[in-house]
Design a protein around this motif. Structure first.
Motif, PDB file in Angstrom:
ATOM      1  N   ALA A  10     -55.906  -8.534 -39.290  1.00  0.00           N
ATOM      2  CA  ALA A  10     -54.903  -9.221 -40.103  1.00  0.00           C
ATOM      3  C   ALA A  10     -53.688  -9.619 -39.264  1.00  0.00           C
ATOM      4  CB  ALA A  10     -54.474  -8.322 -41.264  1.00  0.00           C
ATOM      5  N   ILE A  11     -53.254  -8.742 -38.364  1.00  0.00           N
ATOM      6  CA  ILE A  11     -52.112  -9.043 -37.499  1.00  0.00           C
ATOM      7  C   ILE A  11     -52.441 -10.234 -36.595  1.00  0.00           C
ATOM      8  CG2 ILE A  11     -50.751  -8.183 -35.553  1.00  0.00           C
ATOM      9  CD1 ILE A  11     -50.797  -5.442 -36.835  1.00  0.00           C
ATOM     10  N   SER A  12     -53.659 -10.278 -36.087  1.00  0.00           N
ATOM     11  CA  SER A  12     -54.021 -11.361 -35.161  1.00  0.00           C
ATOM     12  C   SER A  12     -54.016 -12.720 -35.842  1.00  0.00           C
ATOM     13  CB  SER A  12     -55.399 -11.083 -34.556  1.00  0.00           C
ATOM     14  OG  SER A  12     -56.415 -11.156 -35.546  1.00  0.00           O
ATOM     15  N   PHE A  13     -54.230 -12.771 -37.159  1.00  0.00           N
ATOM     16  CA  PHE A  13     -54.241 -14.037 -37.895  1.00  0.00           C
ATOM     17  C   PHE A  13     -52.917 -14.321 -38.592  1.00  0.00           C
ATOM     18  CE2 PHE A  13     -58.929 -13.405 -37.872  1.00  0.00           C
ATOM     19  CZ  PHE A  13     -59.277 -14.608 -37.273  1.00  0.00           C
ATOM     20  N   SER A  14     -51.899 -13.504 -38.365  1.00  0.00           N
ATOM     21  CA  SER A  14     -50.601 -13.680 -39.023  1.00  0.00           C
ATOM     22  C   SER A  14     -49.586 -14.261 -38.053  1.00  0.00           C
ATOM     23  CB  SER A  14     -50.097 -12.339 -39.568  1.00  0.00           C
ATOM     24  OG  SER A  14     -51.014 -11.785 -40.494  1.00  0.00           O
TER      25      SER A  14
ATOM     26  N   ALA B   5     -43.337  -9.187 -37.442  1.00  0.00           N
ATOM     27  CA  ALA B   5     -42.067  -8.541 -37.112  1.00  0.00           C
ATOM     28  C   ALA B   5     -41.373  -8.000 -38.353  1.00  0.00           C
ATOM     29  CB  ALA B   5     -41.154  -9.527 -36.383  1.00  0.00           C
ATOM     30  N   ALA B   6     -41.565  -8.661 -39.490  1.00  0.00           N
ATOM     31  CA  ALA B   6     -40.939  -8.201 -40.734  1.00  0.00           C
ATOM     32  C   ALA B   6     -41.720  -7.083 -41.402  1.00  0.00           C
ATOM     33  CB  ALA B   6     -40.805  -9.380 -41.703  1.00  0.00           C
ATOM     34  N   GLY B   7     -42.874  -6.719 -40.856  1.00  0.00           N
ATOM     35  CA  GLY B   7     -43.666  -5.643 -41.419  1.00  0.00           C
ATOM     36  C   GLY B   7     -44.374  -6.014 -42.713  1.00  0.00           C
ATOM     37  N   LYS B   8     -44.663  -7.290 -42.908  1.00  0.00           N
ATOM     38  CA  LYS B   8     -45.304  -7.734 -44.144  1.00  0.00           C
ATOM     39  C   LYS B   8     -46.834  -7.635 -44.092  1.00  0.00           C
ATOM     40  CE  LYS B   8     -41.656 -11.123 -45.160  1.00  0.00           C
ATOM     41  NZ  LYS B   8     -41.371 -12.574 -45.402  1.00  0.00           N
TER      42      LYS B   8
ATOM     43  N   GLU C  63     -45.934 -27.683 -28.836  1.00  0.00           N
ATOM     44  CA  GLU C  63     -46.171 -26.465 -28.065  1.00  0.00           C
ATOM     45  C   GLU C  63     -45.137 -25.406 -28.391  1.00  0.00           C
ATOM     46  OE1 GLU C  63     -46.077 -27.908 -24.124  1.00  0.00           O
ATOM     47  OE2 GLU C  63     -48.231 -28.364 -24.056  1.00  0.00           O
ATOM     48  N   ALA C  64     -43.884 -25.818 -28.527  1.00  0.00           N
ATOM     49  CA  ALA C  64     -42.838 -24.848 -28.856  1.00  0.00           C
ATOM     50  C   ALA C  64     -43.060 -24.239 -30.235  1.00  0.00           C
ATOM     51  CB  ALA C  64     -41.470 -25.529 -28.787  1.00  0.00           C
ATOM     52  N   ASP C  65     -43.503 -25.062 -31.191  1.00  0.00           N
ATOM     53  CA  ASP C  65     -43.773 -24.541 -32.530  1.00  0.00           C
ATOM     54  C   ASP C  65     -44.951 -23.563 -32.517  1.00  0.00           C
ATOM     55  OD1 ASP C  65     -43.491 -24.708 -35.568  1.00  0.00           O
ATOM     56  OD2 ASP C  65     -45.580 -25.331 -35.279  1.00  0.00           O
ATOM     57  N   ARG C  66     -45.974 -23.877 -31.712  1.00  0.00           N
ATOM     58  CA  ARG C  66     -47.132 -22.986 -31.644  1.00  0.00           C
ATOM     59  C   ARG C  66     -46.760 -21.657 -31.002  1.00  0.00           C
ATOM     60  NH1 ARG C  66     -50.791 -22.097 -27.685  1.00  0.00           N
ATOM     61  NH2 ARG C  66     -50.006 -23.845 -26.460  1.00  0.00           N
ATOM     62  N   LEU C  67     -45.977 -21.701 -29.929  1.00  0.00           N
ATOM     63  CA  LEU C  67     -45.589 -20.464 -29.272  1.00  0.00           C
ATOM     64  C   LEU C  67     -44.613 -19.652 -30.110  1.00  0.00           C
ATOM     65  CD1 LEU C  67     -45.198 -21.489 -25.518  1.00  0.00           C
ATOM     66  CD2 LEU C  67     -47.018 -20.176 -26.601  1.00  0.00           C
ATOM     67  N   SER C  68     -43.858 -20.320 -30.997  1.00  0.00           N
ATOM     68  CA  SER C  68     -42.946 -19.574 -31.855  1.00  0.00           C
ATOM     69  C   SER C  68     -43.690 -18.715 -32.867  1.00  0.00           C
ATOM     70  CB  SER C  68     -42.009 -20.553 -32.582  1.00  0.00           C
ATOM     71  OG  SER C  68     -42.737 -21.353 -33.499  1.00  0.00           O
ATOM     72  N   ARG C  69     -44.952 -19.039 -33.115  1.00  0.00           N
ATOM     73  CA  ARG C  69     -45.765 -18.274 -34.047  1.00  0.00           C
ATOM     74  C   ARG C  69     -46.572 -17.191 -33.347  1.00  0.00           C
ATOM     75  NH1 ARG C  69     -46.093 -20.855 -38.901  1.00  0.00           N
ATOM     76  NH2 ARG C  69     -48.057 -19.805 -39.437  1.00  0.00           N
ATOM     77  N   VAL C  70     -46.344 -17.035 -32.036  1.00  0.00           N
ATOM     78  CA  VAL C  70     -47.057 -16.041 -31.245  1.00  0.00           C
ATOM     79  C   VAL C  70     -46.077 -14.990 -30.750  1.00  0.00           C
ATOM     80  CG1 VAL C  70     -48.441 -15.671 -29.176  1.00  0.00           C
ATOM     81  CG2 VAL C  70     -48.775 -17.728 -30.521  1.00  0.00           C
ATOM     82  N   SER C  71     -46.476 -13.736 -30.829  1.00  0.00           N
ATOM     83  CA  SER C  71     -45.662 -12.653 -30.297  1.00  0.00           C
ATOM     84  C   SER C  71     -46.558 -11.707 -29.520  1.00  0.00           C
ATOM     85  CB  SER C  71     -44.957 -11.901 -31.437  1.00  0.00           C
ATOM     86  OG  SER C  71     -45.897 -11.205 -32.240  1.00  0.00           O
ATOM     87  N   ASP C  72     -45.953 -10.701 -28.885  1.00  0.00           N
ATOM     88  CA  ASP C  72     -46.753  -9.753 -28.121  1.00  0.00           C
ATOM     89  C   ASP C  72     -47.716  -8.988 -29.024  1.00  0.00           C
ATOM     90  OD1 ASP C  72     -44.464  -8.624 -29.294  1.00  0.00           O
ATOM     91  OD2 ASP C  72     -44.667  -6.826 -28.058  1.00  0.00           O
ATOM     92  N   ARG C  73     -47.308  -8.682 -30.264  1.00  0.00           N
ATOM     93  CA  ARG C  73     -48.180  -7.928 -31.164  1.00  0.00           C
ATOM     94  C   ARG C  73     -49.364  -8.757 -31.644  1.00  0.00           C
ATOM     95  NH1 ARG C  73     -45.399  -4.785 -35.902  1.00  0.00           N
ATOM     96  NH2 ARG C  73     -47.591  -4.136 -36.051  1.00  0.00           N
ATOM     97  N   THR C  74     -49.134 -10.011 -32.011  1.00  0.00           N
ATOM     98  CA  THR C  74     -50.239 -10.850 -32.472  1.00  0.00           C
ATOM     99  C   THR C  74     -51.203 -11.152 -31.337  1.00  0.00           C
ATOM    100  OG1 THR C  74     -48.939 -12.869 -32.074  1.00  0.00           O
ATOM    101  CG2 THR C  74     -48.817 -11.886 -34.274  1.00  0.00           C
ATOM    102  N   THR C  75     -50.677 -11.378 -30.142  1.00  0.00           N
ATOM    103  CA  THR C  75     -51.542 -11.659 -29.002  1.00  0.00           C
ATOM    104  C   THR C  75     -52.358 -10.441 -28.616  1.00  0.00           C
ATOM    105  OG1 THR C  75     -49.903 -13.245 -28.184  1.00  0.00           O
ATOM    106  CG2 THR C  75     -51.594 -12.524 -26.640  1.00  0.00           C
TER     107      THR C  75
END
Length: 297
Positions: free
Chosen positions: A35-39, A45-48, A251-263
């Protein structure tokens, strides 16, 4: 089954309930990672995110597929599993077969058995092993991940005990037909040893796929790291997506949706997929157990 007593029925229901709870407890962490990988990074980050993706996105998987180091490490792990499993199985069977004989058939059996047991209890150490790998020219090679552990003694013991449990009449019949040791092993022992071979295969595949320390020691450059070593190094780092200079808005919008936890979650899930695909094919052999064998006719 129609005459089962009431207390036994309640016991079965309680047993099924406990096993179901334990299975769910083992499954929930994997579902959470998926679920985290697809969020999106904001939802994570908000713990949702719990067991269902929030703000569904494939950005993490797109980012990972475009990561050449990840795909390269994935291919290296596949190569290691293919070569390592073949080498381990061949050597395990060739070692277990003679050790399964009694002292009258193989006089030096006890000496060899103690030598192999000694290697289980004592090791040469990291530095001598590294020097051996270095002097044999295997550094930065996939063989450095395979040959140092080419004969897993635990798997040898599994195969040895299985071979011992096979009826002697099978071997005697093969010898009467003129078969030698190799013919007996290939035509008699191996066909009836599929449960044990499947067990050893699964142990070997999982061991090679999850091994990360040897890749860190024997591989000089990150480009030669297997997947487990790459994931280990990534888990110790933080993904930096704050620099967007020179990037397009897409590209900036796509990377804004990526974090260390999702990756990291997408990497972990992708690393589990091959084992999940392999396990159902070997599962049917486990129900037969490791001590199957009988004389028919």
């Amino acid at each position: 089954m129609h005459h089962i007593s009431a207390p036994y029925r309640w016991f079965l229901r309680f047993n099924y309930a406990v096993l179901t709870v334990l299975a769910l407890l083992c499954l929930f962490p994997l579902v959470n990672i998926l679920a985290i990988s697809f969020s999106s990074s904001g939802a994570v980050a908000a713990g949702k995110v719990t067991f269902w993706p929030v703000d569904w996105t494939l950005s993490s998987y797109t980012y990972m597929m475009e990561n050449r180091q990840f795909t390269g490490s994935f291919l290296i792990s596949l190569t290691r599993v293919a070569l390592g499993t073949a080498v381990n199985l061949v050597l395990t069977i060739l070692v277990a077969y003679p050790l399964s004989k009694d002292a009258r058939t193989f006089r030096s059996r006890t000496v060899y058995a103690w030598i192999f047991v000694f290697t289980m209890l004592f090791g040469g150490g990291l530095i001598p092993t590294y020097l051996v790998v270095k002097e044999t020219g295997m550094l930065n090679s996939v063989w450095a991940l395979i040959l140092p552990g080419a004969v897993p003694i635990f798997n040898v013991l599994l195969m040895l005990n299985f071979f011992r449990g096979l009826p002697k009449e099978l071997e005697e019949a093969a010898w009467m037909d003129g078969a030698g040791h190799f013919r007996t092993l290939w035509s008699v022992y191996l066909p009836v040893s599929l449960p044990s071979i499947a067990t050893v295969t699964l142990f070997t595949v999982v061991g090679h796929w999850n091994a990360w320390f040897d890749g860190m020691i024997y591989m000089k450059s990150p480009e030669h790291h297997p997947l487990a070593t790459y994931l280990q190094s990534m888990l110790q780092q933080q993904l930096n997506v704050t620099t967007t200079t020179g990037m397009s808005l897409e590209e900036a919008d796509r990377l804004s949706r990526v974090s260390d936890r999702t990756t990291q979650a997408s990497q972990i899930f992708l690393s589990v997929v091959p084992i999940l695909v392999l396990y159902p094919f070997l599962q049917r052999y486990f129900v037969k157990g490791l001590v199957v064998g009988s004389v028919k006719g």
